[in-house]
Design a protein around this motif. Structure first.
Motif, PDB file in Angstrom:
ATOM      1  N   ALA A 101       5.631   6.195 -17.154  1.00  0.00           N
ATOM      2  CA  ALA A 101       6.555   7.208 -17.652  1.00  0.00           C
ATOM      3  C   ALA A 101       7.552   6.570 -18.614  1.00  0.00           C
ATOM      4  CB  ALA A 101       7.289   7.849 -16.484  1.00  0.00           C
ATOM      5  N   VAL A 135      11.442   7.385 -20.387  1.00  0.00           N
ATOM      6  CA  VAL A 135      12.638   8.212 -20.280  1.00  0.00           C
ATOM      7  C   VAL A 135      13.558   7.946 -21.483  1.00  0.00           C
ATOM      8  CG1 VAL A 135      14.649   8.762 -18.849  1.00  0.00           C
ATOM      9  CG2 VAL A 135      12.494   8.113 -17.754  1.00  0.00           C
ATOM     10  N   ARG A 160      16.685   7.307 -23.626  1.00  0.00           N
ATOM     11  CA  ARG A 160      17.852   6.450 -23.399  1.00  0.00           C
ATOM     12  C   ARG A 160      17.588   5.310 -22.424  1.00  0.00           C
ATOM     13  NH1 ARG A 160      20.395  11.624 -23.732  1.00  0.00           N
ATOM     14  NH2 ARG A 160      20.505  11.791 -21.461  1.00  0.00           N
ATOM     15  N   VAL A 161      16.418   5.310 -21.764  1.00  0.00           N
ATOM     16  CA  VAL A 161      16.060   4.163 -20.903  1.00  0.00           C
ATOM     17  C   VAL A 161      14.938   3.377 -21.573  1.00  0.00           C
ATOM     18  CG1 VAL A 161      15.212   3.434 -18.639  1.00  0.00           C
ATOM     19  CG2 VAL A 161      16.758   5.392 -18.817  1.00  0.00           C
ATOM     20  N   HIS A 162      13.855   4.095 -21.909  1.00  0.00           N
ATOM     21  CA  HIS A 162      12.695   3.442 -22.527  1.00  0.00           C
ATOM     22  C   HIS A 162      12.575   3.728 -24.016  1.00  0.00           C
ATOM     23  CE1 HIS A 162      11.692   4.144 -18.242  1.00  0.00           C
ATOM     24  NE2 HIS A 162      11.256   2.925 -18.305  1.00  0.00           N
ATOM     25  N   VAL A 175       2.866  15.000 -17.898  1.00  0.00           N
ATOM     26  CA  VAL A 175       4.021  15.741 -17.391  1.00  0.00           C
ATOM     27  C   VAL A 175       5.160  15.602 -18.401  1.00  0.00           C
ATOM     28  CG1 VAL A 175       5.728  16.044 -15.581  1.00  0.00           C
ATOM     29  CG2 VAL A 175       3.414  15.367 -14.980  1.00  0.00           C
ATOM     30  N   SER A 180       9.010  16.698 -19.195  1.00  0.00           N
ATOM     31  CA  SER A 180      10.274  17.302 -18.749  1.00  0.00           C
ATOM     32  C   SER A 180      11.155  17.390 -19.985  1.00  0.00           C
ATOM     33  CB  SER A 180      10.946  16.426 -17.688  1.00  0.00           C
ATOM     34  OG  SER A 180      10.056  16.161 -16.639  1.00  0.00           O
ATOM     35  N   VAL A 207       7.914  21.123 -17.737  1.00  0.00           N
ATOM     36  CA  VAL A 207       9.047  21.691 -16.995  1.00  0.00           C
ATOM     37  C   VAL A 207      10.324  21.551 -17.815  1.00  0.00           C
ATOM     38  CG1 VAL A 207       8.078  21.364 -14.682  1.00  0.00           C
ATOM     39  CG2 VAL A 207       9.328  19.481 -15.762  1.00  0.00           C
ATOM     40  N   THR A 216      14.409  20.773 -18.148  1.00  0.00           N
ATOM     41  CA  THR A 216      15.370  19.881 -17.525  1.00  0.00           C
ATOM     42  C   THR A 216      16.693  20.008 -18.260  1.00  0.00           C
ATOM     43  OG1 THR A 216      15.825  17.595 -16.871  1.00  0.00           O
ATOM     44  CG2 THR A 216      14.713  17.909 -18.979  1.00  0.00           C
ATOM     45  N   GLY A 270      18.394  17.293 -18.335  1.00  0.00           N
ATOM     46  CA  GLY A 270      18.569  15.861 -18.557  1.00  0.00           C
ATOM     47  C   GLY A 270      17.794  15.363 -19.761  1.00  0.00           C
ATOM     48  N   PRO A 271      17.507  14.077 -19.788  1.00  0.00           N
ATOM     49  CA  PRO A 271      16.826  13.475 -20.935  1.00  0.00           C
ATOM     50  C   PRO A 271      15.354  13.877 -21.007  1.00  0.00           C
ATOM     51  CG  PRO A 271      17.051  11.871 -19.164  1.00  0.00           C
ATOM     52  CD  PRO A 271      17.808  13.095 -18.724  1.00  0.00           C
ATOM     53  N   THR A 314      11.730  13.334 -20.620  1.00  0.00           N
ATOM     54  CA  THR A 314      10.998  12.423 -19.743  1.00  0.00           C
ATOM     55  C   THR A 314       9.512  12.724 -19.886  1.00  0.00           C
ATOM     56  OG1 THR A 314      12.867  12.389 -18.214  1.00  0.00           O
ATOM     57  CG2 THR A 314      10.752  11.617 -17.361  1.00  0.00           C
ATOM     58  N   ALA A 332       5.533  11.537 -18.950  1.00  0.00           N
ATOM     59  CA  ALA A 332       4.692  10.758 -18.044  1.00  0.00           C
ATOM     60  C   ALA A 332       3.238  11.089 -18.284  1.00  0.00           C
ATOM     61  CB  ALA A 332       5.056  11.030 -16.590  1.00  0.00           C
ATOM     62  N   ASP A 360       4.575   5.535 -10.846  1.00  0.00           N
ATOM     63  CA  ASP A 360       5.616   4.836 -11.593  1.00  0.00           C
ATOM     64  C   ASP A 360       6.959   5.376 -11.130  1.00  0.00           C
ATOM     65  OD1 ASP A 360       6.743   3.088 -13.414  1.00  0.00           O
ATOM     66  OD2 ASP A 360       6.329   4.323 -15.178  1.00  0.00           O
ATOM     67  N   PRO A 370      18.678  14.533 -14.093  1.00  0.00           N
ATOM     68  CA  PRO A 370      18.389  15.004 -12.739  1.00  0.00           C
ATOM     69  C   PRO A 370      17.212  14.270 -12.114  1.00  0.00           C
ATOM     70  CG  PRO A 370      17.513  16.533 -14.364  1.00  0.00           C
ATOM     71  CD  PRO A 370      18.300  15.505 -15.136  1.00  0.00           C
TER      72      PRO A 370
END
Lengths: 309, 309
Positions: free
Chosen positions: A48, A50, A52-54, A89, A91, A125, A127, A129-130, A132, A134, B123, B130
């Motif tokens: 996956a 994300v 701001r993370v990946h 998936v 988000s 889906v 969200t 949030g960020p 995401t 996967a 993962d 969220p």
């Protein structure tokens, strides 16, 4: 243009990506089917990404699509598996609207053609949030033939595909200067999964792993699983020309090359050289993994992999 | 207690969930293998749950684990597939720490024992958004025997498992009063996938779908895919005792029952009654789906499914 909604997006953007896969049923059912030929088994990997993370919020949706598949296909290649299909998936926050999704799906289509893989199904889906992303990617090997992290043998050479450190140097350069060499940036944005090595790995490698946590960390994983000691000579680690130039001007960046990760190249333990790879070290009796400098002294990295979640 | 980190969590909480599945390799490799017996094919479904979209921040991690597997296992049951294994993607903010993950994994273990399914891989990633949970669940059917949404035949009866509307009424009651009948709450938090019906569905159903978007919406999906007309008699839709009591006091909630969703019961088109189900309607020539009141007049729902992403 009115908003497409979940069903509209599936029909317009994603169903065409599944059109050549009968078991996907045009993404119109609750589930899909995968047929595994007699004598084969499925190899399954999940990764996956994300925001701001990946990846950065400014990264382009086409690049993210390519990267999402690449990071998973790289795992398949390391295991000696040929790509088959994938489940997705997404988000998505409201700002990743139909235009964003259309571009993302366009990137998936491009990668599908490059790597011979097809969309099987998935879920999308909302969200708050960020973004995401996967994917669960499936490939095929003859039964019992998946190449493991375990299996490296004393006397094996250690080989890497491509060049190491480009993505980590792209990030380092961006952090320092706000600018990035176009080649390093392309290596960060569009890693190349070594799908073409899967057959060789399956037939000849004793052990293999894809380099995502960093050369040092992933070499440790392979050594531990194989119950051997792995030594890599830093001077043998292959660098791209832009990476070598950057390193010549800032030698301290060496640790980012060896430990930074996001390479999605393969580290292979084998008795012979895989085609198009570089020999970087050796498997000996003992335990642990070390990267040695030109005097043969183990390097302690200032920054190792595992820095993101 | 020091934080476990990604590898520590895998070893402590998730590896035990994969212990009985040889192809998971103890979650220590880049990928896993799935063997499909000769004469069978894999049925694959993916569903994700997002905090504040599909569940409340106050929901318990054990319940979320059970629900994540249930919503996917329900799809498998509708397709006539027996559960095999699943891959997991967890996107976790910092506040979902080791304690949260331990409780979540405990809930997975409980569901695994209930439904005969095992963890294959996955993962886990960090997020500043969220909690986002996704599972790709795999099951088995004899090759070519997956039950589709398409296939309902004129003259078939329409049958539903369990009772309809409990989860939607739990939410409706909570929105109005801040309190929820314990039974309705349990149906919202812990839907029961009808795994035991998979064999019957595979052998006898002409078409089936799991009721997640709401009875009205999912009946429409089945009618459209089968190119038939489906009629449901509202008076025949089975209600739990608490749902019936609530509806008696607030008749306007009927639309939530018929359209609300999150039931994870099965809607089955077949020539005979599946065991333990209720006949709710019929398949006739034509197109579309209608729910009829006691006078035979089609009901227009104030609120249909598809309300969450």
């Amino acid at each position: 243009m009115p908003k497409l909604g979940e069903f509209g997006r599936i029909e317009r953007f994603f169903a065409p990506l599944a059109a050549d896969l009968p078991g996907a049923y045009g993404l119109t059912d609750d589930a899909a089917t995968v047929q595994v030929p007699h004598g084969y088994e499925l190899v399954v990997t999940t990764d996956a990404l994300v925001e701001r993370v990946h990846f950065l919020s400014t990264d382009q949706p086409e690049d993210l699509a390519a990267k999402l598949l690449a990071v998973n296909l790289s795992d398949l290649a390391a295991k000696g598996a040929d790509p088959l299909c994938y489940s997705l998936v997404l988000s998505l926050p409201a700002h990743a609207g139909d235009y964003w999704v259309g571009r993302f799906a366009h990137g998936l289509g491009e990668s599908q053609r490059n790597w011979g893989i097809k969309l099987l199904g998935g879920d999308s889906v909302s969200t708050d949030g960020p973004i995401t992303l996967a994917a669960t990617v499936m490939g095929l090997v003859p039964t019992g033939r998946m190449v493991r992290r375990a299996g490296a043998q004393v006397g094996d050479g250690l080989y890497v595909s491509g060049t190491i450190g480009d993505a980590a140097l792209a990030l380092a350069q961006f952090e320092r200067t706000g600018e990035v060499h176009p080649y390093l940036r392309s290596r960060y944005r569009r890693p190349t999964p070594r799908v073409e090595l899967a057959g060789w790995v399956r037939d000849h490698a004793h052990a293999a792993i894809d380099i995502s946590d960093g050369l040092a960390a992933d070499c440790s994983h392979l050594a531990r699983a194989s119950n051997v000691r792995c030594e890599i000579d830093a001077a043998l680690v292959p660098l791209s020309e832009p990476a070598a130039a950057l390193l010549a001007s800032e030698p301290a960046l060496r640790d980012r090359v060896l430990g930074g990760g996001d390479d999605y190249e393969l580290l292979i333990a084998a008795a012979q050289a895989p085609p198009g790879t570089t020999r970087v070290g050796r498997v000996i009796a003992g335990e642990g993994a070390e990267i040695l400098d030109s005097a043969g002294v183990p390097i302690t990295l200032a920054r190792t992999g595992w820095t993101h979640g």
